[in-house]
Scaffold this motif. Structure first.
Motif, PDB file in Angstrom:
ATOM      1  N   PHE A  10       0.857  -1.183   0.000  1.00  0.00           N
ATOM      2  CA  PHE A  10       0.000   0.000   0.000  1.00  0.00           C
ATOM      3  C   PHE A  10       0.896   1.238   0.000  1.00  0.00           C
ATOM      4  O   PHE A  10       1.748   1.395   0.878  1.00  0.00           O
ATOM      5  CB  PHE A  10      -0.900   0.016   1.235  1.00  0.00           C
ATOM      6  N   GLN A  11       0.702   2.109  -0.974  1.00  0.00           N
ATOM      7  CA  GLN A  11       1.496   3.324  -1.075  1.00  0.00           C
ATOM      8  C   GLN A  11       0.641   4.525  -0.669  1.00  0.00           C
ATOM      9  O   GLN A  11      -0.475   4.717  -1.184  1.00  0.00           O
ATOM     10  CB  GLN A  11       2.036   3.495  -2.486  1.00  0.00           C
ATOM     11  N   LEU A  12       1.177   5.335   0.248  1.00  0.00           N
ATOM     12  CA  LEU A  12       0.450   6.440   0.859  1.00  0.00           C
ATOM     13  C   LEU A  12       1.210   7.746   0.678  1.00  0.00           C
ATOM     14  O   LEU A  12       2.414   7.757   0.433  1.00  0.00           O
ATOM     15  CB  LEU A  12       0.253   6.192   2.361  1.00  0.00           C
ATOM     16  N   GLU A  13       0.488   8.856   0.886  1.00  0.00           N
ATOM     17  CA  GLU A  13       1.111  10.169   0.973  1.00  0.00           C
ATOM     18  C   GLU A  13       0.514  10.901   2.165  1.00  0.00           C
ATOM     19  O   GLU A  13      -0.708  10.928   2.342  1.00  0.00           O
ATOM     20  CB  GLU A  13       0.872  10.983  -0.304  1.00  0.00           C
ATOM     21  N   SER A  14       1.376  11.484   3.010  1.00  0.00           N
ATOM     22  CA  SER A  14       0.882  12.269   4.144  1.00  0.00           C
ATOM     23  C   SER A  14       0.307  13.573   3.620  1.00  0.00           C
ATOM     24  O   SER A  14       0.982  14.329   2.913  1.00  0.00           O
ATOM     25  CB  SER A  14       2.021  12.542   5.132  1.00  0.00           C
ATOM     26  N   MET A  15      -0.937  13.836   3.953  1.00  0.00           N
ATOM     27  CA  MET A  15      -1.607  15.026   3.428  1.00  0.00           C
ATOM     28  C   MET A  15      -1.172  16.284   4.174  1.00  0.00           C
ATOM     29  O   MET A  15      -1.104  17.371   3.615  1.00  0.00           O
ATOM     30  CB  MET A  15      -3.122  14.824   3.496  1.00  0.00           C
ATOM     31  N   ASP A  16      -0.894  16.145   5.471  1.00  0.00           N
ATOM     32  CA  ASP A  16      -0.362  17.225   6.305  1.00  0.00           C
ATOM     33  C   ASP A  16       0.701  16.612   7.205  1.00  0.00           C
ATOM     34  O   ASP A  16       0.945  15.410   7.166  1.00  0.00           O
ATOM     35  CB  ASP A  16      -1.482  17.856   7.155  1.00  0.00           C
ATOM     36  N   THR A  17       1.336  17.430   8.027  1.00  0.00           N
ATOM     37  CA  THR A  17       2.246  16.892   9.026  1.00  0.00           C
ATOM     38  C   THR A  17       1.459  16.030   9.998  1.00  0.00           C
ATOM     39  O   THR A  17       0.411  16.444  10.507  1.00  0.00           O
ATOM     40  CB  THR A  17       2.953  18.028   9.789  1.00  0.00           C
ATOM     41  N   ILE A  18       1.938  14.833  10.237  1.00  0.00           N
ATOM     42  CA  ILE A  18       1.192  13.853  11.036  1.00  0.00           C
ATOM     43  C   ILE A  18       2.001  13.487  12.272  1.00  0.00           C
ATOM     44  O   ILE A  18       3.218  13.259  12.195  1.00  0.00           O
ATOM     45  CB  ILE A  18       0.886  12.600  10.199  1.00  0.00           C
ATOM     46  N   THR A  19       1.341  13.432  13.423  1.00  0.00           N
ATOM     47  CA  THR A  19       1.967  13.047  14.682  1.00  0.00           C
ATOM     48  C   THR A  19       1.326  11.755  15.175  1.00  0.00           C
ATOM     49  O   THR A  19       0.101  11.684  15.304  1.00  0.00           O
ATOM     50  CB  THR A  19       1.803  14.142  15.748  1.00  0.00           C
ATOM     51  N   LEU A  20       2.154  10.745  15.434  1.00  0.00           N
ATOM     52  CA  LEU A  20       1.647   9.444  15.855  1.00  0.00           C
ATOM     53  C   LEU A  20       2.290   9.024  17.173  1.00  0.00           C
ATOM     54  O   LEU A  20       3.467   9.314  17.429  1.00  0.00           O
ATOM     55  CB  LEU A  20       1.944   8.375  14.795  1.00  0.00           C
ATOM     56  N   PRO A 103     -10.652   2.494  -0.185  1.00  0.00           N
ATOM     57  CA  PRO A 103     -10.871   3.887   0.221  1.00  0.00           C
ATOM     58  C   PRO A 103      -9.822   4.807  -0.389  1.00  0.00           C
ATOM     59  O   PRO A 103      -8.750   4.359  -0.805  1.00  0.00           O
ATOM     60  CB  PRO A 103     -10.725   3.816   1.753  1.00  0.00           C
ATOM     61  N   LYS A 104     -10.116   6.087  -0.422  1.00  0.00           N
ATOM     62  CA  LYS A 104      -9.169   7.054  -0.971  1.00  0.00           C
ATOM     63  C   LYS A 104      -8.192   7.567   0.074  1.00  0.00           C
ATOM     64  O   LYS A 104      -7.210   8.240  -0.266  1.00  0.00           O
ATOM     65  CB  LYS A 104      -9.937   8.227  -1.593  1.00  0.00           C
ATOM     66  N   SER A 105      -8.472   7.256   1.345  1.00  0.00           N
ATOM     67  CA  SER A 105      -7.588   7.743   2.402  1.00  0.00           C
ATOM     68  C   SER A 105      -7.498   6.723   3.528  1.00  0.00           C
ATOM     69  O   SER A 105      -8.323   5.804   3.623  1.00  0.00           O
ATOM     70  CB  SER A 105      -8.083   9.089   2.948  1.00  0.00           C
ATOM     71  N   LEU A 106      -6.506   6.883   4.352  1.00  0.00           N
ATOM     72  CA  LEU A 106      -6.295   6.056   5.540  1.00  0.00           C
ATOM     73  C   LEU A 106      -6.135   7.007   6.714  1.00  0.00           C
ATOM     74  O   LEU A 106      -5.319   7.941   6.656  1.00  0.00           O
ATOM     75  CB  LEU A 106      -5.039   5.198   5.363  1.00  0.00           C
ATOM     76  N   THR A 107      -6.904   6.782   7.779  1.00  0.00           N
ATOM     77  CA  THR A 107      -6.889   7.681   8.924  1.00  0.00           C
ATOM     78  C   THR A 107      -6.287   6.993  10.135  1.00  0.00           C
ATOM     79  O   THR A 107      -6.722   5.899  10.524  1.00  0.00           O
ATOM     80  CB  THR A 107      -8.309   8.170   9.264  1.00  0.00           C
ATOM     81  N   LEU A 108      -5.279   7.628  10.726  1.00  0.00           N
ATOM     82  CA  LEU A 108      -4.671   7.170  11.977  1.00  0.00           C
ATOM     83  C   LEU A 108      -4.685   8.331  12.961  1.00  0.00           C
ATOM     84  O   LEU A 108      -4.201   9.427  12.646  1.00  0.00           O
ATOM     85  CB  LEU A 108      -3.220   6.719  11.756  1.00  0.00           C
ATOM     86  N   ALA A 109      -5.233   8.085  14.147  1.00  0.00           N
ATOM     87  CA  ALA A 109      -5.309   9.124  15.186  1.00  0.00           C
ATOM     88  C   ALA A 109      -5.905  10.418  14.625  1.00  0.00           C
ATOM     89  O   ALA A 109      -5.413  11.521  14.880  1.00  0.00           O
ATOM     90  CB  ALA A 109      -3.923   9.383  15.786  1.00  0.00           C
ATOM     91  N   ARG A 110      -6.963  10.254  13.842  1.00  0.00           N
ATOM     92  CA  ARG A 110      -7.711  11.374  13.261  1.00  0.00           C
ATOM     93  C   ARG A 110      -6.873  12.196  12.284  1.00  0.00           C
ATOM     94  O   ARG A 110      -7.177  13.362  12.019  1.00  0.00           O
ATOM     95  CB  ARG A 110      -8.284  12.272  14.355  1.00  0.00           C
ATOM     96  N   GLN A 111      -5.839  11.608  11.735  1.00  0.00           N
ATOM     97  CA  GLN A 111      -4.985  12.260  10.751  1.00  0.00           C
ATOM     98  C   GLN A 111      -4.940  11.385   9.507  1.00  0.00           C
ATOM     99  O   GLN A 111      -4.934  10.166   9.606  1.00  0.00           O
ATOM    100  CB  GLN A 111      -3.586  12.475  11.316  1.00  0.00           C
ATOM    101  N   SER A 112      -4.900  12.022   8.342  1.00  0.00           N
ATOM    102  CA  SER A 112      -5.147  11.274   7.114  1.00  0.00           C
ATOM    103  C   SER A 112      -3.922  11.177   6.204  1.00  0.00           C
ATOM    104  O   SER A 112      -3.138  12.118   6.080  1.00  0.00           O
ATOM    105  CB  SER A 112      -6.291  11.931   6.326  1.00  0.00           C
ATOM    106  N   PHE A 113      -3.819  10.023   5.584  1.00  0.00           N
ATOM    107  CA  PHE A 113      -2.925   9.785   4.467  1.00  0.00           C
ATOM    108  C   PHE A 113      -3.787   9.612   3.215  1.00  0.00           C
ATOM    109  O   PHE A 113      -4.884   9.064   3.284  1.00  0.00           O
ATOM    110  CB  PHE A 113      -2.120   8.493   4.656  1.00  0.00           C
TER     111      PHE A 113
END
Length: 361
Positions: A10-20, A103-113
């Motif tokens: 699965f290839q993703l792109e961070s849409m904004d700066t993401i904190t995990l 899906p078009k996005s993947l969400t982790l901790a309310r932050q999206s790729f």
């Protein structure tokens, strides 16, 4: 013949700066199961609660990360990837509707790729295909890209002992291939006939597992057969089939949470080729902190002997160390499978003991 095992990237792109948080793998695991639950609750329940071996593995996110303030910082507009393997024909068939409407996005901790695409990482084949195409005189070389460990007598065992390695593969083979193999005779043959020809290994502590840390190994191993092995040609065929299955099923335990990621071939270098520097630092730092706190709490007890005292002190240390990393007490209690109030009591006692030691110093 229909596909029975497959590997996907699965290839993703961070849409904004993401904190995990450090334990973000639980969120990725949950995202995957929730995706399946949305259209097939029964399949999702099987993947989560089914008896025996889990019919899938899931890797960690791979890509540029920075370790800041006890969290992972993922810059915006960066590429990431993770790997999913499926080990069961019925599971692959059941997931086809999801693959057709990803899906078009993947969400982790309310932050999206942004989910860019999904590619084949390992070919979709049948188990019978695994027994073909191997030279019986060739050494079997495997590399372990994420911490790999086994359960032995209630503890973690961080060494690639051939019996443990091939037992982990055989369990998956017997659960999913449809070609049942008698376990003990084959494992006895492994113990007598499979040798470690060479290895490059380093140990690392990771944050996976209910007790906050698992000691595992990363690196490469070359297995070879003794002359005695050729008395059992059927076992040689199975040995190579299991070796070919290794990147699909992973090695050891906790493979649905990122442990035991395995690849064919020999990969040389340092630990940083297998784990990013930040991962190594964070995971080893947590393990060292837990060990340090466990020793501190044990030293404060009037009676330090016995397994029960050690378990109590270790649990207190795990909770306090993970609280220091910013994890919520509810998340820790859930991960340790204990009531929230019990975790709260452990946390208070740990903080009190740590404060008492600080005042004494």
């Amino acid at each position: 013949m229909e596909a029975e095992i497959v590997g996907l990237k699965f290839q993703l792109e961070s849409m904004d700066t993401i904190t995990l948080e450090p334990h973000y793998m639980k969120g990725l695991h949950a995202w995957f199961l929730h995706q399946i639950q949305a259209y097939d609750p029964e399949l999702s329940a099987y993947l989560h609660d089914g008896q025996g071996e889990k019919p899938f593995t899931l890797s960690r996110l791979m890509g540029p990360m920075q370790w800041r303030n006890s969290h992972w910082l993922l810059p915006a507009r960066q590429s990431y990837e993770f790997y999913l393997t499926l080990l069961s024909g019925p599971v692959i068939e059941g997931m086809v509707p999801w693959f057709q409407q990803l899906p078009k996005s993947l969400t982790l901790a309310r932050q999206s790729f942004r989910l860019q695409k999904v590619d084949l990482f390992l070919p979709a084949i049948a188990y019978q295909d695994l027994v073909m195409g191997w030279n019986s005189t060739k050494k079997l070389e495997l590399s372990f890209l994420s911490p790999t460990s086994f359960r032995r007598q209630g503890n973690h065992y961080p060494l690639p002992d051939p019996r443990n390695v091939f037992q982990s593969y055989l369990r998956r083979w017997n659960d999913f291939s449809g070609y049942l193999v008698e376990v003990e005779p084959f494992l006895d043959w492994i113990q007598q006939c499979v040798l470690i020809d060479r290895h490059w290994l380093e140990s690392v502590k990771t944050t996976a597992g209910k007790q906050g840390q698992v000691t595992g190994f990363v690196g490469s191993v070359a297995f070879a057969l003794s002359k005695k092995a050729h008395d059992e040609p059927d076992y040689i065929e199975l040995y190579y089939a299991l070796g070919k299955m290794a990147p699909y099923c992973g090695t050891g335990h906790k493979t649905p949470f990122g442990l035991g990621q395995t690849r064919w071939g020999w990969k040389t270098g340092t630990i940083h080729q297998f784990l990013p520097l930040q991962v190594q630092f964070q995971e080893q730092a947590l393990g060292q902190r837990i060990d340090q706190l466990t020793e501190l709490f044990l030293s404060q007890r009037k009676r330090t002997g016995g397994e029960r005292a050690l378990n109590i002190c270790h649990t207190q240390a795990v909770i306090l160390a993970r609280r220091e990393l910013g994890e919520s007490l509810l998340a820790i209690a859930t991960d340790l499978q204990m009531p929230y109030e019990t975790a709260k009591t452990y946390s208070k006692r740990a903080q009190k003991a740590f404060k008492a030691q600080a005042e004494k110093s």
